[in-house]
Design a protein around this motif. Structure first.
Motif, PDB file in Angstrom:
ATOM      1  N   ASP A  81       9.925  -9.759 -18.233  1.00 28.32           N
ATOM      2  CA  ASP A  81       9.984  -8.449 -18.878  1.00 28.32           C
ATOM      3  C   ASP A  81       8.582  -7.938 -19.201  1.00 28.32           C
ATOM      4  O   ASP A  81       8.313  -6.735 -19.120  1.00 28.32           O
ATOM      5  N   ASP A  82       7.686  -8.853 -19.539  1.00 29.43           N
ATOM      6  CA  ASP A  82       6.330  -8.437 -19.863  1.00 29.43           C
ATOM      7  C   ASP A  82       5.664  -7.772 -18.659  1.00 29.43           C
ATOM      8  O   ASP A  82       5.026  -6.717 -18.783  1.00 29.43           O
ATOM      9  N   LYS A  83       5.832  -8.370 -17.479  1.00 29.69           N
ATOM     10  CA  LYS A  83       5.248  -7.785 -16.261  1.00 29.69           C
ATOM     11  C   LYS A  83       5.914  -6.449 -15.929  1.00 29.69           C
ATOM     12  O   LYS A  83       5.264  -5.506 -15.488  1.00 29.69           O
ATOM     13  N   ILE A  84       7.227  -6.388 -16.138  1.00 35.79           N
ATOM     14  CA  ILE A  84       7.956  -5.145 -15.862  1.00 35.79           C
ATOM     15  C   ILE A  84       7.433  -4.016 -16.748  1.00 35.79           C
ATOM     16  O   ILE A  84       7.170  -2.907 -16.277  1.00 35.79           O
ATOM     17  N   HIS A  85       7.266  -4.303 -18.039  1.00 37.42           N
ATOM     18  CA  HIS A  85       6.812  -3.272 -18.968  1.00 37.42           C
ATOM     19  C   HIS A  85       5.390  -2.821 -18.657  1.00 37.42           C
ATOM     20  O   HIS A  85       5.071  -1.637 -18.774  1.00 37.42           O
ATOM     21  N   GLN A  86       4.550  -3.765 -18.254  1.00 34.02           N
ATOM     22  CA  GLN A  86       3.184  -3.390 -17.882  1.00 34.02           C
ATOM     23  C   GLN A  86       3.196  -2.433 -16.691  1.00 34.02           C
ATOM     24  O   GLN A  86       2.464  -1.437 -16.659  1.00 34.02           O
ATOM     25  N   ALA A  87       4.050  -2.738 -15.696  1.00 31.23           N
ATOM     26  CA  ALA A  87       4.127  -1.885 -14.510  1.00 31.23           C
ATOM     27  C   ALA A  87       4.701  -0.517 -14.849  1.00 31.23           C
ATOM     28  O   ALA A  87       4.261   0.504 -14.316  1.00 31.23           O
ATOM     29  N   GLY A  91       2.736   2.930 -14.124  1.00 33.56           N
ATOM     30  CA  GLY A  91       3.301   3.905 -13.201  1.00 33.56           C
ATOM     31  C   GLY A  91       2.709   3.769 -11.807  1.00 33.56           C
ATOM     32  O   GLY A  91       2.144   2.735 -11.441  1.00 33.56           O
ATOM     33  N   GLY A  92       2.875   4.805 -10.998  1.00 30.76           N
ATOM     34  CA  GLY A  92       2.337   4.778  -9.643  1.00 30.76           C
ATOM     35  C   GLY A  92       3.350   4.306  -8.621  1.00 30.76           C
ATOM     36  O   GLY A  92       4.481   3.926  -8.955  1.00 30.76           O
ATOM     37  N   ASP A  93       2.944   4.311  -7.343  1.00 36.92           N
ATOM     38  CA  ASP A  93       3.857   3.989  -6.254  1.00 36.92           C
ATOM     39  C   ASP A  93       4.327   2.544  -6.263  1.00 36.92           C
ATOM     40  O   ASP A  93       5.374   2.230  -5.706  1.00 36.92           O
ATOM     41  N   LYS A  94       3.549   1.639  -6.883  1.00 36.82           N
ATOM     42  CA  LYS A  94       3.918   0.229  -6.886  1.00 36.82           C
ATOM     43  C   LYS A  94       4.826  -0.144  -8.057  1.00 36.82           C
ATOM     44  O   LYS A  94       5.333  -1.261  -8.116  1.00 36.82           O
ATOM     45  N   ALA A  95       5.014   0.755  -8.977  1.00 41.15           N
ATOM     46  CA  ALA A  95       5.874   0.484 -10.135  1.00 41.15           C
ATOM     47  C   ALA A  95       7.334   0.432  -9.694  1.00 41.15           C
ATOM     48  O   ALA A  95       7.718   1.053  -8.698  1.00 41.15           O
ATOM     49  N   PRO A  96       8.177  -0.285 -10.424  1.00 34.98           N
ATOM     50  CA  PRO A  96       9.583  -0.364 -10.037  1.00 34.98           C
ATOM     51  C   PRO A  96      10.320   0.955 -10.257  1.00 34.98           C
ATOM     52  O   PRO A  96      10.042   1.677 -11.213  1.00 34.98           O
TER      53      PRO A  96
END
Length: 444
Positions: A81-87, A91-96
């Motif tokens: 979850d920590d990695k998800i929240h950072q992404a 934002g950006g094209d690589k974000a989920p």
């Protein structure tokens, strides 16, 4: 996902989610304007990591792609979850675009912060009545203040897993249904060995893996918050009754210090050296995954499953339990929300998809139709947990703006009480209420 892993994920997630409140600037469901029929690539992030789990995800995505060949799904697994929240913050094209999370306790913050979009417009557009598709207990932990920002993706039910051979040796013919029976059975199954144990009926302390205050409190039918939204621990007698009952069981099985010394000899919860596998404990509060894990560990005794006992004055409600689960949502920063909705809709509401996924990873299905599907692989041990999930009085901890911080605060009280460090329980409950209210006010 098993509850202890959920709690670990929750602790790391809470701080990260709070930073999302000012970072989420995506479209609302009603404003999503992308064409779901266009060629598109979706980023789907999830937390599963075991080979069987990853394979099950891949198979589900392959079925989705067969029905939606224009939507390519780029899957990233083993994401905390920590990695998800950072992404999501970056934002950006690589974000989920689509996220699956184990932290159901964080739904209040997901919804309140705007990290995930409200799915109500998408549900309405698709003609999906969530009250008819999902069991009510699951809906309770996937929405907050009318914002349905997530949907259930499989779920866990908690009950009692027990050693039938140990029961027979002790002359016990059936699992206990009421708390008084539970105490008697736990004592009867306990065999002392010097200042330790040859066999313990049950590890009753709140550090005992899935034996958390929330699991036990569910059997008393508690109301964590009052009609005014304020913490209700001191006013609802369910919490006092549960804590006193648990402390009484701790004392009757040898006391906190003796039990904790024995617990120090336990193996990893997710490995073959689990105390239930080794016969160190004859009963275990656990989820639907435990019987299969015990068999994989090579146990030689017969395994039984049953709902957790209920207070004696609630005997008519026997069969209920604590439920939780995995959630799925659409990132508010995604510019592909209509296409993302097609994936979320498929994985959470398509009966074939839900049943296949449940069969593959041995979790409880999360839709009414999937629970009744003839394709669901069910043995006697697993059927117990399906019944718990379907029970009308099964419950979960409600989502709140502080995520699951209030549960951690409640658990801290449980830790202190079980070891005898709370001389005035009513006063301690009142202080806990005040702390919870303060934390929620800050979160809001």
């Amino acid at each position: 996902m098993p509850g202890t892993r959920r709690l670990t994920a929750l602790v790391t997630a809470l701080a990260a989610i709070s930073a999302l409140a000012t970072a989420c600037t995506g479209q609302s469901g009603g404003a999503a304007a992308d064409d779901p029929g266009a060629e598109v690539v979706l980023n789907f992030w999830h937390g599963w990591s075991a080979p069987s789990e990853v394979k099950a995800i891949e198979e589900n995505i392959a079925r989705f792609r067969a029905a939606h060949p224009n939507i390519t799904v780029k899957v990233t697994g083993n994401m905390t979850d920590d990695k998800i929240h950072q992404a999501l913050r970056a934002g950006g094209d690589k974000a989920p675009d689509v996220v699956s999370s184990f932290s159901t306790d964080s739904v209040g913050k997901f919804c309140n912060s705007g990290a995930f979009v409200d799915l109500n417009p998408f549900l309405e557009k698709s003609g999906i009545d969530t009250a008819k598709v999902f069991p009510p207990s699951l809906l309770n932990y996937t929405r907050f203040k009318g914002n349905q920002c997530t949907l259930p993706l499989l779920n866990d039910a908690y009950g009692l897993v027990y050693n039938k051979d140990a029961f027979r040796a002790a002359g016990i013919t059936a699992p206990p249904k009421t708390w008084s029976e539970f105490v008697q059975v736990a004592q009867k199954l306990t065999k002392a060995k010097g200042d330790s144990y040859e066999q313990l009926g049950l590890m009753p302390t709140f550090h005992g893996y899935e034996t958390t205050p929330m699991r036990l409190a569910a059997q008393w039918g508690p109301a964590y918050f009052g009609p005014d939204g304020r913490s209700n621990l001191a006013k609802d007698p369910a919490f006092t009754s549960m804590l006193l009952a648990q402390k009484d069981l701790v004392d009757k099985l040898g006391g906190y210090e003796k039990l904790e010394r024995f617990r120090a000899s336990f193996g990893d919860e997710w490995g073959a050296e689990h105390p239930f596998h080794k016969g160190q404990v004859a009963m275990q509060i656990d989820g639907e995954w435990r019987p299969a894990m015990a068999k994989e560990a090579g146990v030689t005794f017969e395994i039984g499953t049953a709902p957790l006992p209920v207070p004696d004055d609630q005997a008519a409600d026997y069969g209920k339990g604590y439920v939780s689960g995995t959630i799925m949502g659409i990132a508010s920063g995604s510019r592909k929300q209509n296409a993302a909705w097609e994936l979320v809709k498929y994985m959470t509401t398509d009966t074939e998809a839900v049943v296949a996924f449940a069969n593959a990873i041995h979790n409880v299905p999360s839709t009414v139709e999937a629970l009744a599907s003839p394709k669901l692989q069910v043995d006697d041990a697993f059927r117990t947990f399906l019944d718990i999930a379907r029970h009308p009085k099964s419950s979960t901890t409600p989502p709140h703006a502080d995520g699951g911080t209030y549960q951690l605060t409640f658990t801290d009280l449980g830790y202190q009480h079980e070891k005898g460090a709370v001389p005035d329980l009513p006063a301690a409950l009142a202080r806990t209420d005040a702390q919870i209210d303060t934390d929620i006010a800050k979160a809001e």
